[in-house]
Scaffold this active site. Sequence first.
Site, PDB file in Angstrom:
ATOM      1  N   THR A   1      25.700  20.856  39.969  1.00  0.00           N
ATOM      2  CA  THR A   1      26.119  20.100  38.795  1.00  0.00           C
ATOM      3  C   THR A   1      26.995  20.927  37.863  1.00  0.00           C
ATOM      4  O   THR A   1      26.834  22.158  37.785  1.00  0.00           O
ATOM      5  CB  THR A   1      24.879  19.633  38.008  1.00  0.00           C
ATOM      6  OG1 THR A   1      25.284  19.177  36.716  1.00  0.00           O
ATOM      7  CG2 THR A   1      23.876  20.745  37.803  1.00  0.00           C
TER       8      THR A   1
ATOM      9  N   TYR B   1      17.705  21.564  33.133  1.00  0.00           N
ATOM     10  CA  TYR B   1      18.273  20.905  34.319  1.00  0.00           C
ATOM     11  C   TYR B   1      19.326  21.805  34.977  1.00  0.00           C
ATOM     12  O   TYR B   1      19.264  22.082  36.180  1.00  0.00           O
ATOM     13  CB  TYR B   1      18.888  19.560  33.914  1.00  0.00           C
ATOM     14  CG  TYR B   1      19.728  18.918  34.989  1.00  0.00           C
ATOM     15  CD1 TYR B   1      19.148  18.344  36.109  1.00  0.00           C
ATOM     16  CD2 TYR B   1      21.120  18.894  34.890  1.00  0.00           C
ATOM     17  CE1 TYR B   1      19.922  17.770  37.105  1.00  0.00           C
ATOM     18  CE2 TYR B   1      21.903  18.312  35.866  1.00  0.00           C
ATOM     19  CZ  TYR B   1      21.304  17.753  36.982  1.00  0.00           C
ATOM     20  OH  TYR B   1      22.074  17.185  37.963  1.00  0.00           O
TER      21      TYR B   1
END
Length: 330
Positions: free
Chosen positions: A118, A142
């Site tokens: 990501t 995250y």
Amino acid sequence: MAVLVTGGAGYIGSHMVLALLDAGHDEVVVIDDLSTGFDWALPPEVTLVRGDVADAALVEETIRRHKVDALAHFAAKIVVPDSVADPLGYYLANTVKSRALIEAAIRAGVRHVIFSSTAAVYGEPAVVPVPEDLTPSPINPYGRSKLMTEWMLEDAAKAHGITTVVLRYFNVAGADPRGRSGQSTPNATHLIKVATQAALGKRSHLDVFGTDYPTPDGSCLRDYIQVSDLAEAHMVALNHLRGGGASLTLNCGYGRGYSVLEVIDVVKAVSGVDFEVRLSPRRPGDPSRIVAGADRIRTELGWTPRHDDLRGIVTQALAWEEALVRRNQR
Ligand SMILES: NC(=O)c1ccc[n+]([C@@H]2O[C@H](COP(=O)([O-])OP(=O)(O)OC[C@H]3O[C@@H](n4cnc5c(N)ncnc54)[C@H](O)[C@@H]3O)[C@@H](O)[C@H]2O)c1
Ligand SMILES: O=c1ccn([C@@H]2O[C@H](COP(=O)(O)OP(=O)(O)O[C@H]3O[C@H](CO)[C@H](O)[C@H](O)[C@H]3O)[C@@H](O)[C@H]2O)c(=O)[nH]1
């Protein structure tokens, strides 16, 4: 040889499954616990093994039985603000479980891994567009949970002679242009999804999380990549690895940022609905701007996006949201 897609019943994974089938791969196996995915998102010819990616015995058995040589690992928890509230849950889901999966996959003989990473690994980058060789510096659990998995995979690949492509997705949006899949999570938090729901009256309003960022209009900037273009990036990565190509880490984005307010304008224009927008405080964990340095994947893999058009992306997302309304009314 077969491809194992973890999280293949989810949003992006289901588009990868479609891309594999469209390209003529008949051996596609999915492991998914259906925590956020849907079995109906998968075409009937796909084998769905319902279970956890950290179940080593299940993973090994699946890989051996289907003669899997390549793994595409999508399964994860994905919501940035949730990761701030529940960091240990995110490290478990995205890091600890990935470690178990990677170990089982290597033991069972997998040769190639494509990993869903990501843009969140970059945190609040000093350089925009952000190149792949910028030192990652995630600002939320995250992003950290994913960066640790990148590192584990890199070390394990070197030690065990497998090859990997780490794809760092920017903001994924839109739906299959043929209407076969889309973002189906009912309480999804993604901007374009939420905005299309507001346009269809499924939500009373849309909150803009932060209007005091150091950006041209004060709202956050993101690089929105269409989901089938992203699936195609996986296909070229798979061909690269199976053709003997070296391990790579690549951004997946278009290299252009849109602000939250710009996106809302496009959703209103495409839908023709002037839904209520509330200017709200910042959301925890959000970087102000993140745009892909987008050249490397083009030069290394010859990836050519076909859906680089925000209006088109929003049109697809809206059509999918309408299809979900019809599905729920049946
Ligand atoms: N959506 C985005 O904008 C975006 C951006 C960057 C990276 N990513 C990454 O892409 C991947 C896919 O994201 P998505 O948007 O399709 O999310 P999603 O929630 O739709 O899909 C995740 C899938 O994984 C499954 N899953 C989760 N944990 C599992 C486990 N332990 N065992 C088995 N299955 C499990 C879920 O049931 C679901 O089908 C994730 O790794 C995410 O971090 C997404
Ligand atoms: O109702 C909403 C939803 C979002 N936003 C804003 O819109 C932007 C985009 O938010 P999303 O939730 O759509 O996406 P994120 O940028 O938080 O994260 C997404 O992209 C990241 C990569 O950039 C991660 O990989 C992550 O999995 C994926 O959800 C952010 O500024 C957010 O604050 C709003 O203002 N209102």
